[in-house]
Design a protein around this motif. Structure first.
Motif, PDB file in Angstrom:
ATOM      1  N   THR A 223       0.854  -1.178   0.000  1.00  0.00           N
ATOM      2  CA  THR A 223       0.000   0.000   0.000  1.00  0.00           C
ATOM      3  C   THR A 223       0.888   1.224   0.000  1.00  0.00           C
ATOM      4  O   THR A 223       1.903   1.246   0.702  1.00  0.00           O
ATOM      5  CB  THR A 223      -0.986  -0.004   1.192  1.00  0.00           C
ATOM      6  OG1 THR A 223      -1.811   1.171   1.122  1.00  0.00           O
ATOM      7  CG2 THR A 223      -0.294  -0.037   2.544  1.00  0.00           C
ATOM      8  N   LYS A 227      -3.299   2.578  -3.716  1.00  0.00           N
ATOM      9  CA  LYS A 227      -3.856   2.085  -2.455  1.00  0.00           C
ATOM     10  C   LYS A 227      -3.450   0.649  -2.193  1.00  0.00           C
ATOM     11  O   LYS A 227      -3.147   0.281  -1.066  1.00  0.00           O
ATOM     12  CB  LYS A 227      -5.381   2.218  -2.462  1.00  0.00           C
ATOM     13  CG  LYS A 227      -5.821   3.660  -2.350  1.00  0.00           C
ATOM     14  CD  LYS A 227      -7.311   3.760  -2.112  1.00  0.00           C
ATOM     15  CE  LYS A 227      -7.732   5.195  -1.841  1.00  0.00           C
ATOM     16  NZ  LYS A 227      -7.569   6.072  -3.004  1.00  0.00           N
ATOM     17  N   LEU A 228      -3.450  -0.163  -3.238  1.00  0.00           N
ATOM     18  CA  LEU A 228      -2.987  -1.542  -3.063  1.00  0.00           C
ATOM     19  C   LEU A 228      -2.490  -2.061  -4.403  1.00  0.00           C
ATOM     20  O   LEU A 228      -3.201  -2.007  -5.403  1.00  0.00           O
ATOM     21  CB  LEU A 228      -4.104  -2.460  -2.559  1.00  0.00           C
ATOM     22  CG  LEU A 228      -3.575  -3.820  -2.095  1.00  0.00           C
ATOM     23  CD1 LEU A 228      -2.976  -3.733  -0.709  1.00  0.00           C
ATOM     24  CD2 LEU A 228      -4.672  -4.874  -2.131  1.00  0.00           C
ATOM     25  N   TYR A 361     -10.191  -4.869  -7.162  1.00  0.00           N
ATOM     26  CA  TYR A 361      -9.426  -5.986  -6.569  1.00  0.00           C
ATOM     27  C   TYR A 361      -9.983  -7.354  -6.978  1.00  0.00           C
ATOM     28  O   TYR A 361      -9.648  -8.370  -6.367  1.00  0.00           O
ATOM     29  CB  TYR A 361      -9.338  -5.848  -5.039  1.00  0.00           C
ATOM     30  CG  TYR A 361      -8.978  -4.439  -4.642  1.00  0.00           C
ATOM     31  CD1 TYR A 361      -7.674  -3.981  -4.772  1.00  0.00           C
ATOM     32  CD2 TYR A 361      -9.947  -3.540  -4.208  1.00  0.00           C
ATOM     33  CE1 TYR A 361      -7.346  -2.668  -4.473  1.00  0.00           C
ATOM     34  CE2 TYR A 361      -9.628  -2.228  -3.909  1.00  0.00           C
ATOM     35  CZ  TYR A 361      -8.330  -1.797  -4.036  1.00  0.00           C
ATOM     36  OH  TYR A 361      -8.010  -0.505  -3.746  1.00  0.00           O
ATOM     37  N   TYR A 412     -15.730   1.616 -10.770  1.00  0.00           N
ATOM     38  CA  TYR A 412     -15.522   2.676  -9.776  1.00  0.00           C
ATOM     39  C   TYR A 412     -16.622   3.720  -9.822  1.00  0.00           C
ATOM     40  O   TYR A 412     -16.815   4.451  -8.859  1.00  0.00           O
ATOM     41  CB  TYR A 412     -14.165   3.346 -10.043  1.00  0.00           C
ATOM     42  CG  TYR A 412     -13.312   3.564  -8.816  1.00  0.00           C
ATOM     43  CD1 TYR A 412     -13.002   2.510  -7.957  1.00  0.00           C
ATOM     44  CD2 TYR A 412     -12.788   4.819  -8.515  1.00  0.00           C
ATOM     45  CE1 TYR A 412     -12.212   2.707  -6.845  1.00  0.00           C
ATOM     46  CE2 TYR A 412     -11.984   5.017  -7.398  1.00  0.00           C
ATOM     47  CZ  TYR A 412     -11.707   3.957  -6.564  1.00  0.00           C
ATOM     48  OH  TYR A 412     -10.912   4.151  -5.462  1.00  0.00           O
ATOM     49  N   TYR A 414     -16.670   6.272 -11.926  1.00  0.00           N
ATOM     50  CA  TYR A 414     -16.194   7.436 -12.701  1.00  0.00           C
ATOM     51  C   TYR A 414     -14.827   7.113 -13.288  1.00  0.00           C
ATOM     52  O   TYR A 414     -14.158   6.176 -12.874  1.00  0.00           O
ATOM     53  CB  TYR A 414     -16.163   8.716 -11.860  1.00  0.00           C
ATOM     54  CG  TYR A 414     -15.727   8.539 -10.426  1.00  0.00           C
ATOM     55  CD1 TYR A 414     -14.384   8.648 -10.064  1.00  0.00           C
ATOM     56  CD2 TYR A 414     -16.663   8.278  -9.431  1.00  0.00           C
ATOM     57  CE1 TYR A 414     -13.989   8.487  -8.741  1.00  0.00           C
ATOM     58  CE2 TYR A 414     -16.276   8.104  -8.103  1.00  0.00           C
ATOM     59  CZ  TYR A 414     -14.929   8.225  -7.771  1.00  0.00           C
ATOM     60  OH  TYR A 414     -14.541   8.066  -6.473  1.00  0.00           O
ATOM     61  N   TYR A 426      -6.259   9.768  -7.410  1.00  0.00           N
ATOM     62  CA  TYR A 426      -6.861  11.115  -7.350  1.00  0.00           C
ATOM     63  C   TYR A 426      -5.821  12.225  -7.425  1.00  0.00           C
ATOM     64  O   TYR A 426      -6.086  13.344  -6.960  1.00  0.00           O
ATOM     65  CB  TYR A 426      -7.686  11.316  -6.081  1.00  0.00           C
ATOM     66  CG  TYR A 426      -8.873  10.401  -5.945  1.00  0.00           C
ATOM     67  CD1 TYR A 426     -10.082  10.703  -6.575  1.00  0.00           C
ATOM     68  CD2 TYR A 426      -8.800   9.239  -5.185  1.00  0.00           C
ATOM     69  CE1 TYR A 426     -11.175   9.859  -6.437  1.00  0.00           C
ATOM     70  CE2 TYR A 426      -9.897   8.393  -5.051  1.00  0.00           C
ATOM     71  CZ  TYR A 426     -11.090   8.721  -5.674  1.00  0.00           C
ATOM     72  OH  TYR A 426     -12.171   7.898  -5.533  1.00  0.00           O
TER      73      TYR A 426
ATOM     74  N   ILE B 204      -8.051   0.077   3.550  1.00  0.00           N
ATOM     75  CA  ILE B 204      -7.206   0.379   2.395  1.00  0.00           C
ATOM     76  C   ILE B 204      -8.033   1.070   1.320  1.00  0.00           C
ATOM     77  O   ILE B 204      -7.606   2.062   0.736  1.00  0.00           O
ATOM     78  CB  ILE B 204      -6.585  -0.918   1.826  1.00  0.00           C
ATOM     79  CG1 ILE B 204      -5.704  -1.617   2.871  1.00  0.00           C
ATOM     80  CG2 ILE B 204      -5.830  -0.646   0.544  1.00  0.00           C
ATOM     81  CD1 ILE B 204      -4.371  -0.986   3.115  1.00  0.00           C
ATOM     82  N   ASN B 205      -9.206   0.560   1.088  1.00  0.00           N
ATOM     83  CA  ASN B 205     -10.115   1.179   0.135  1.00  0.00           C
ATOM     84  C   ASN B 205     -11.496   0.574   0.347  1.00  0.00           C
ATOM     85  O   ASN B 205     -11.619  -0.526   0.887  1.00  0.00           O
ATOM     86  CB  ASN B 205      -9.651   0.938  -1.305  1.00  0.00           C
ATOM     87  CG  ASN B 205     -10.179   1.994  -2.268  1.00  0.00           C
ATOM     88  OD1 ASN B 205     -10.800   2.974  -1.871  1.00  0.00           O
ATOM     89  ND2 ASN B 205      -9.931   1.793  -3.555  1.00  0.00           N
ATOM     90  N   GLN B 207     -15.954   0.913  -1.052  1.00  0.00           N
ATOM     91  CA  GLN B 207     -16.913   1.476  -2.014  1.00  0.00           C
ATOM     92  C   GLN B 207     -18.342   1.207  -1.568  1.00  0.00           C
ATOM     93  O   GLN B 207     -18.642   0.132  -1.049  1.00  0.00           O
ATOM     94  CB  GLN B 207     -16.722   0.843  -3.396  1.00  0.00           C
ATOM     95  CG  GLN B 207     -17.683   1.376  -4.458  1.00  0.00           C
ATOM     96  CD  GLN B 207     -17.508   0.716  -5.812  1.00  0.00           C
ATOM     97  OE1 GLN B 207     -17.863  -0.436  -5.985  1.00  0.00           O
ATOM     98  NE2 GLN B 207     -16.947   1.447  -6.763  1.00  0.00           N
ATOM     99  N   TYR B 219     -17.737  -2.817  -1.270  1.00  0.00           N
ATOM    100  CA  TYR B 219     -16.710  -3.672  -0.685  1.00  0.00           C
ATOM    101  C   TYR B 219     -15.844  -2.845   0.252  1.00  0.00           C
ATOM    102  O   TYR B 219     -15.926  -1.610   0.269  1.00  0.00           O
ATOM    103  CB  TYR B 219     -15.826  -4.318  -1.760  1.00  0.00           C
ATOM    104  CG  TYR B 219     -15.131  -3.331  -2.673  1.00  0.00           C
ATOM    105  CD1 TYR B 219     -13.925  -2.729  -2.313  1.00  0.00           C
ATOM    106  CD2 TYR B 219     -15.690  -2.982  -3.897  1.00  0.00           C
ATOM    107  CE1 TYR B 219     -13.313  -1.820  -3.151  1.00  0.00           C
ATOM    108  CE2 TYR B 219     -15.072  -2.073  -4.744  1.00  0.00           C
ATOM    109  CZ  TYR B 219     -13.879  -1.493  -4.366  1.00  0.00           C
ATOM    110  OH  TYR B 219     -13.273  -0.583  -5.194  1.00  0.00           O
ATOM    111  N   LEU B 221     -11.578  -3.208   1.642  1.00  0.00           N
ATOM    112  CA  LEU B 221     -10.306  -3.882   1.880  1.00  0.00           C
ATOM    113  C   LEU B 221      -9.793  -3.337   3.186  1.00  0.00           C
ATOM    114  O   LEU B 221      -9.618  -2.121   3.327  1.00  0.00           O
ATOM    115  CB  LEU B 221      -9.289  -3.536   0.797  1.00  0.00           C
ATOM    116  CG  LEU B 221      -9.114  -4.589  -0.281  1.00  0.00           C
ATOM    117  CD1 LEU B 221     -10.336  -4.551  -1.159  1.00  0.00           C
ATOM    118  CD2 LEU B 221      -7.854  -4.363  -1.038  1.00  0.00           C
ATOM    119  N   ASN B 260     -16.203   6.149  -3.312  1.00  0.00           N
ATOM    120  CA  ASN B 260     -15.012   5.333  -3.059  1.00  0.00           C
ATOM    121  C   ASN B 260     -14.142   6.061  -2.061  1.00  0.00           C
ATOM    122  O   ASN B 260     -13.968   7.281  -2.169  1.00  0.00           O
ATOM    123  CB  ASN B 260     -14.214   5.148  -4.359  1.00  0.00           C
ATOM    124  CG  ASN B 260     -14.993   4.445  -5.436  1.00  0.00           C
ATOM    125  OD1 ASN B 260     -15.194   3.244  -5.386  1.00  0.00           O
ATOM    126  ND2 ASN B 260     -15.460   5.212  -6.435  1.00  0.00           N
TER     127      ASN B 260
END
Lengths: 773, 773
Positions: A223, A227-228, A361, A412, A414, A426, B204-205, B207, B219, B221, B260
């Protein structure tokens, strides 16, 4: 673009400082015949700053066009923003060769799966720093270092090991020649990364596994700026592993076969029966070690290092041949290195079987018909010139780029802002996938579903997300600074994106949308303060925020301007320059303002880290200025465009390690050079119009995929002949100061007569139309 | 097992303190007929500590046997180790209902996808704490709360909302009844997790995406105790969403459709045309939102909440019917709640289509023939009694458990130590997959490849990894404390695991391996100090490390003993008790040492957090003591086993929220109760021998998969009749103090005559053999 957090000063010394640099010309391959265009590429350009300047943040290592692999030396154990490519020409030691690098970014990332050949007893369980030689790093000298496209070589003087690198799309290939009778050893570092103090970087988990004496595999999850990232590898060695140490943090295992942890290193000992070099092939994948193996096995079947070098050279030659130029050797070196740099990314993300790890993911699989998945979309930079250039040189890849972006939209919600290894980070502002997609759609490029693309750009323009609060946008008609920082920059850039949405809506017959987004595209006017003559920030009450200082810089939040000042952002109405001219009072006032822009030396407070390459307030080192020299054309003074473009081409690019005036930003600085040196630049990157600057080269031929050629000729008597005296297109007198995409793709010849004095060419009152298609 | 970092004191007050607790008997369903075994389950047992004691760390929410979903209330916004299940009976408010929970662990984890029904204006972009009512949490009263297997109900008094929960294997089902004429709202919190200060926990992320008015998906993470968990969800609502707010950190979006970020919450407003309850169905998956949808659609097809409740009750009834008992209502309540707790995990990891996210973060797919993937293997705890119990009650699932462990071996290189959501967290010591696998293999359980299993256990015993440095082990014949902390505990536990490896080697005819691992299984002797009569630590020079204090506790590193002291670990030679008896000087010395153990009250320094439930040095609150009461049998004093086992059964288990003497540890404390109350316990969990304690129940019938029944009868005149006077097996006099697995699975009746005075039964010189199969 962005260089977060750490501040440097006095970047405007760059031009002076570059003059003090040792030219790199001597460094590139002497045995590489000049009959090939690849021989003009100097991968060391942009790899090292001078004094407090920026470099291009490029890397010198081995890669193929748009590949997943960038196998390159890392001169820091923990690169930071100033060594974002891993390599700093000023550094004295190499820590190893990792397989992924970013070219020209302002944030360090990637650096996956570092290998380093060593001999003797080496500590791998200590923290190694650039300042200490306690680790395994080796000193090196540029005298014993060489690079050309797809190939890098260096002598590691601490060990007297000759290291050579080459690459295919999904695999790296190492050839290490050890001193005679020395036990060959290789360090593998899976914890090598950007500085752990940046972006909360850490290894989530990782693995090294010895499959057999000739094979290892593993992965790491990291990370950081992304992000990952899941990075799997599969490596084959030409000699058997006869011993190993594996280190997990403070624990060392001897002759183990697998280790899992978040701070993994290994040292592998190899048989040394003869003194032949040790060859290492490494495949990568975002999906699995199995796919990494498949990638490797598909692309490098045998142990012929030289053949892979030759193959890489050939594929580069083919890419570079898309523009054939005549000019001085220096011009060719800078030009083809720029074309090279613009062609190393976006990076291949999908494996040879079409699988890749999606932004959510999950594992996704593309059929052959669906094409390849790409990532590394530095869009705030590259939508300006790199992507318009790709529409000419990479029409087929452009559809893959766009489909890749649309797949982010699918998952996502967008389109990408800045996508890295499939992850949205971003970085910067705006939604500049939109001009890229609209440009391609309006130019009629094939290979993507335009209706689906429209849905994506419209939805991305209606769905509020980070730095894009469209609810606020529609409510106020501008971004109020107290609700959305960077409000002036965002207002200007989103107004432009909205114009792009409107154009595609128009083409698709969506009148209501066209009207809606056209209205939004004019919101920029709401922040124009006719008193000051600048775009300024307002609060949500509609009041100007005072005090206002047009020289004062913002960075990436907390101020109305992004990595720039009000002077630099004043010019950001690329879709409506003619109105901008009128807003300041017509041609004369507009050119006066441009004159001031290029001459005012005033500075208020600290500069932004990315502001560099100055001509007055113009800062070529960062993208907001990039189109400004071309704006004189809109107000009847094209000779001033010619003057400043020529000045930038000759003074702000060179063939040293500090060859760029700022970060290359994934090829954007290079794309500016490629297009401008040919003679034109897309002020509005989505309207099919290239505004003419000044042809820098004797000639340039764009070899189009259709088989047609578009040739630009410039008759010059001397380098001082920077001014256009007259022009002809396909033999007919040509007085417009722009040409269209269609002019180019139809093939033909644009010929300029040049002189050392400004002429009246192109100065008659004329409007460059807002739409060229 | 582990309760890291935070220390509590005076746990030995537990027994006294529990007497002060309000019994929970009144709380469970009154309308639930006692004709069903599920009616005896009281999910509130173990959900709340008293004073400074531990609770079981159980949750009261809805789950089905071995399911992926545990839909349960969270009484803390950021649960920590003392509320590891998310729910503390002492707490006064509920923050919502999240879909995954751990039962009885010493570390908080899971808590995925929290939903909370609310009304009115609620701030969701503020940090909410347990102490403030600024967030959305609601007070609740146990008077308005109810739970039985597969069902939970509570009135949220702040809003007067009645919330009901039920579950299937992969999906949760909510029924929220709002007050009339109040706008139904639901908070969704994707940042709800264990305390972010623990285990470097962070999102980590994540949505949240609104698919249509009735559907959301998303989801998260998360990195935490499990290195990385991917949790996808898909939710359907019975009423349309008519408005929403989505929050990403400090940014709030109104009526957006996707967000997100790493700090996500949403508040969803629902139509309120009639006053019918709002129903919500949520599927989960480790693979994708698409799989989460598939899981949901497969398991909950319609909106019949009551039917899902009934189905869950039926599947629980079937599980609980595997042991039919007679006894007092209190005994039944504790027994069936224990059987329930031991049957809520290991948790289903694979989706209904066989896909799951593997330990190496790849997507794997199992065919129907390959069975299901399970995770949540708290092996340091559960290998002792839970897994031996599963071999009786869950023979088919046991092969799935083992195949799941073998799949970790395939990817990771060694078998699970503690596996959570498919991730290895290395919690505790030893490699206790090995006894689980060997036990099943020796018992002849089908459904896994024994040769492959042997390869896995051998390789896992030869591959050094965290807390298992087998190179050190083989070099020194013990773990030197200066090279491997927790050295005495690890030496004892790995010696046992090695014995297990040797037994399977023997069965498979691998003589060399048998000899090798048998030798290693005796390494425990190398740390026995005959001077002190304890196992003590040595350094790598072979010297005892002084000073030695047998009362002093270690925790999870930095001391030779793990969550215990030398007294507690003295008894850990389950594979060679007869030798241990001899080592201390024979039966008399051994029983004297046991007497001391159960009576010495001395304490040196701080206790370990997990040490609780004391009888002298015996600490039933943590696993190292669990077999010790049974050891009197090995030295001719079975009546003392009977005394202490009876004491533990009656004094250290009860039906209050503090019904356990320590963490239930994924059912291990419960399994101890289930087996011990029937009348026996597997001192060596892999040798097919159950050592007889004292039958606590009037009768117990184990209903085997084969259709056979094994019945244990105990003729008692009063509860004081804890002493075995005589026994018969299938009508024949039975004087051995153990029975074998084969005795049980062959079916039959074991009958005891009980009395209030110790008898000579079982006291004749005899050896309990080291191997019963």
């Amino acid at each position: 673009m962005t260089l977060p957090m750490i501040k440097t000063y006095m970047k405007y010394l760059l031009i002076l400082a570059t003059l003090l640099m040792v030219p790199l010309g001597a460094l590139y391959s002497q045995d590489h015949t000049k009959s090939k265009l690849t021989s003009y590429v100097n991968p060391f350009i942009g790899t090292g700053a001078v004094a407090a300047s920026l470099s291009g943040n490029n890397y010198p290592g081995a890669t193929v066009p748009f590949g997943m692999i960038q196998l390159s030396p890392d001169t820091r154990n923990a690169p930071d923003w100033a060594q974002a490519s891993g390599y700093d020409y000023n550094d004295k030691s190499i820590f190893g060769f990792s397989h992924t690098h970013l070219s020209g970014t302002g944030v360090a990332e990637f650096f996956d799966v570092l290998l380093m050949p060593v001999t003797g007893d080496i500590a791998i369980n200590k923290d190694v720093t650039s300042d200490s030689m306690e680790g395994w790093q080796s000193a090196f000298s540029h005298d014993n270092e060489k690079a050309h496209p797809g190939y890098y070589q260096v002598n590691l003087s601490r060990y007297n090991i000759n290291a050579e690198l080459t690459a295919t799309t999904h695999a790296g290939f190492h050839r290490y020649t050890f001193p005679k009778n020395q036990q060959p050893r290789v360090v593998l570092d899976l914890n090598h990364s950007l500085n752990k103090n940046s972006w909360s970087t850490r290894i989530i988990n990782s693995q090294i596994k010895i499959i057999d004496q000739y094979t290892i595999e593993g992965y790491r999850l990291i990370t950081g700026w992304a992000k990952l990232r899941k990075v799997y590898f599969y490596a084959k060695f030409s000699k058997p592993i006869v011993g190993n140490k594996m280190v997990d943090g403070n624990t060392t295992y001897s002759n183990n076969w697998v280790v899992n942890g978040s701070d993994l290193r290994a040292i592998l000992d190899f048989e040394n029966k003869n003194n032949s070099p040790l060859l290492i092939k490494v495949g990568l994948s975002s999906v699995s070690s199995q796919n990494a193996k498949l990638n490797l096995d598909t692309e490098i079947r045998d142990w012929n290092f030289n053949k892979v070098v030759a193959d890489a050279d050939n594929v580069w030659e083919k890419e570079l041949s898309k523009i054939k130029i005549e000019g001085t050797d220096l011009q060719k070196e800078i030009f083809y290195t720029s074309l090279y740099h613009v062609s190393v990314q976006p990076n291949t993300m999908s494996d040879v079987n079409g699988e890749y790890t999606d932004i959510d993911y999950t594992k996704r699989s593309l059929s052959e018909k669906e094409g390849k998945q790409y990532s590394t979309f530095s869009l705030w930079d590259t939508y300006r010139a790199a992507h318009p250039l790709y529409t000419l040189l990479q029409p087929e890849r452009t559809s893959d780029f766009i489909n890749s972006m649309l797949r982010q939209y699918d998952a996502y919600g967008y389109l990408p802002i800045w996508q890295l290894w499939g992850q949205e980070n971003y970085c910067m502002i705006g939604n500049h996938s939109i001009p890229v997609i609209v440009d391609a759609a309006l130019k009629g490029l094939k290979g993507f579903d335009v209706e689906r693309a429209y849905e994506a750009i419209k939805t991305s323009s209606m769905t509020p997300h980070l730095n894009s609060p469209f609810d606020v946008w529609e409510k106020y008609g501008y971004m109020p600074e107290n609700l959305q920082s960077q409000s002036v920059s965002i207002t200007l850039e989103i107004a432009y994106d909205d114009w792009c949405v409107a154009q595609l809506a128009k083409k698709l017959g969506k009148e209501e949308d066209y009207n809606h987004f056209t209205k939004r595209s004019l919101f920029y006017k709401n922040l124009y303060n006719s008193q000051s003559g600048f775009f300024q920030s307002k609060n949500d009450k509609g009041n100007w925020i005072e005090p206002f200082d047009p020289f004062k810089y913002g960075s990436n939040g907390g101020y109305p301007f992004t990595e720039g000042n009000a002077w630099q952002y004043f010019w950001y109405v690329p879709h409506d320059v003619n109105t901008l001219v009128k807003m300041v009072g017509g041609d004369k006032a507009f050119t006066k303002k441009l004159d001031d822009f290029f001459t005012l030396e005033h500075q208020s407070g600290e500069l932004n880290d990315n502001a560099s390459g100055f001509i007055g307030q113009y800062a070529h080192g960062n993208e907001p200025s990039h189109h400004v020299a071309y704006l004189y054309n809109y107000a009847g003074q094209p000779w001033k465009t010619q003057y400043y473009v020529s000045k930038i081409l000759t003074e702000l690019y060179n063939n040293t390690s500090a060859g760029y005036a700022g970060n290359d930003d994934c090829g954007e600085m290079s794309a500016w050079y490629v297009l401008s040196s040919i003679g034109f630049y897309p002020v509005n990157p989505a309207n099919g119009i290239f505004v003419i600057g000044t042809p820098h080269l004797e000639s340039a031929s764009i070899e189009l995929l259709s088989g047609k050629t578009f040739k630009i000729l410039a008759q010059k008597q001397s380098p001082k002949d920077i001014y256009i005296q007259s022009a002809s297109l396909n033999g007919k007198k040509y007085d417009q100061t722009y040409i269209t995409y269609n002019d180019i793709v139809n093939g033909g010849t644009l010929e300029f007569k040049m002189g050392s004095k400004p002429s009246k060419w192109g100065s008659k009152p004329q409007n460059i139309p807002p739409d060229g298609i």
